[in-house]
Design a protein around this motif. Sequence first.
Motif, short mmCIF file in Angstrom:
data_model
loop_
_atom_site.label_atom_id
_atom_site.label_comp_id
_atom_site.label_asym_id
_atom_site.label_seq_id
_atom_site.Cartn_x
_atom_site.Cartn_y
_atom_site.Cartn_z
N ARG A 150 0.85 -1.20 0.00
CA ARG A 150 0.00 0.00 0.00
C ARG A 150 0.88 1.24 0.00
NH1 ARG A 150 -5.08 1.14 -1.43
NH2 ARG A 150 -6.21 2.32 0.10
N ILE A 151 0.45 2.26 -0.75
CA ILE A 151 1.20 3.51 -0.85
C ILE A 151 0.20 4.64 -1.09
CG2 ILE A 151 1.59 3.25 -3.34
CD1 ILE A 151 4.34 4.59 -2.94
N ALA A 152 0.56 5.83 -0.66
CA ALA A 152 -0.24 7.02 -0.95
C ALA A 152 0.72 8.11 -1.40
CB ALA A 152 -1.00 7.47 0.29
N VAL A 153 0.27 8.93 -2.35
CA VAL A 153 1.08 10.05 -2.81
C VAL A 153 0.37 11.36 -2.49
CG1 VAL A 153 2.38 8.83 -4.59
CG2 VAL A 153 0.17 9.82 -5.16
N ASN A 154 1.16 12.41 -2.36
CA ASN A 154 0.69 13.73 -1.99
C ASN A 154 0.17 14.46 -3.23
OD1 ASN A 154 0.30 16.27 -0.95
ND2 ASN A 154 2.41 16.54 -0.24
N LEU A 155 -1.15 14.63 -3.31
CA LEU A 155 -1.75 15.30 -4.47
C LEU A 155 -1.39 16.77 -4.57
CD1 LEU A 155 -5.37 13.90 -4.86
CD2 LEU A 155 -3.36 13.45 -6.25
N ARG A 156 -0.91 17.36 -3.50
CA ARG A 156 -0.50 18.76 -3.55
C ARG A 156 0.73 18.96 -4.44
NH1 ARG A 156 -3.38 22.20 -0.36
NH2 ARG A 156 -4.43 21.31 1.43
N LEU A 157 1.38 17.88 -4.85
CA LEU A 157 2.53 17.98 -5.74
C LEU A 157 2.14 17.88 -7.21
CD1 LEU A 157 5.10 15.81 -3.75
CD2 LEU A 157 4.61 18.26 -3.55
N ALA A 158 0.86 17.68 -7.49
CA ALA A 158 0.36 17.60 -8.87
C ALA A 158 -0.08 18.98 -9.34
CB ALA A 158 -0.82 16.64 -8.94
#
Length: 192
Positions: A150-158
């Motif tokens: 499982r992983i999550a990425v920071n959408l504020r970097l998009a």
Amino acid sequence: MKHSGFAEPSKDSGALFSLEPQDALRRFSRASVTISWRANRYGCRWKRAMGRPVRFAPKITRGTCHCGAVRWEYRGDIPDATICNCTVCRRYGVLWTYGYDGHEIAVEDPGIAMAAYICGSRRISFNFCKLCGNLISWRSLRPNDDGRTRIAVNLRLADPQQVSEVPLRRFDGLHSFHDLPLDGRTVADVWF
């Protein structure tokens, strides 16, 4: 002759493609052709046209840290963004979107610029760019029973335009450890 949204017609595709465009349109409107969409585990879209499945490229959303040393990619439609009030996430001010490492989400760190912070329970790592300090992702330190991580990425970097319409999910990580009811907000509502 190109047909937008459909595969290039082959010689055995029938008389429909040999008609003039206005005749084909009339015939299409009377035909009982159903178009169905579905996403496979990689986010590729399929469309059923004239009884044959046609594969389309998946939607790809990309994010990068401020200095550009670390990048992430999300393949497919982002279902939602989570804003969490736990002791870690509220300090970072992140918007998470979740998936599995190597499936929906891929993080690229070619220059080995990421550093990890592992706290408390030692179940997940928070991964930062060592050069600019941006929080890139969190990643489970143990795979699930099915072997996926499982992983999550920071959408504020998009790019804000790419993610502005993503529905916002609120997670109470401080008290109840449950999702709060949806309230109709999107990422655009909390961007600033």
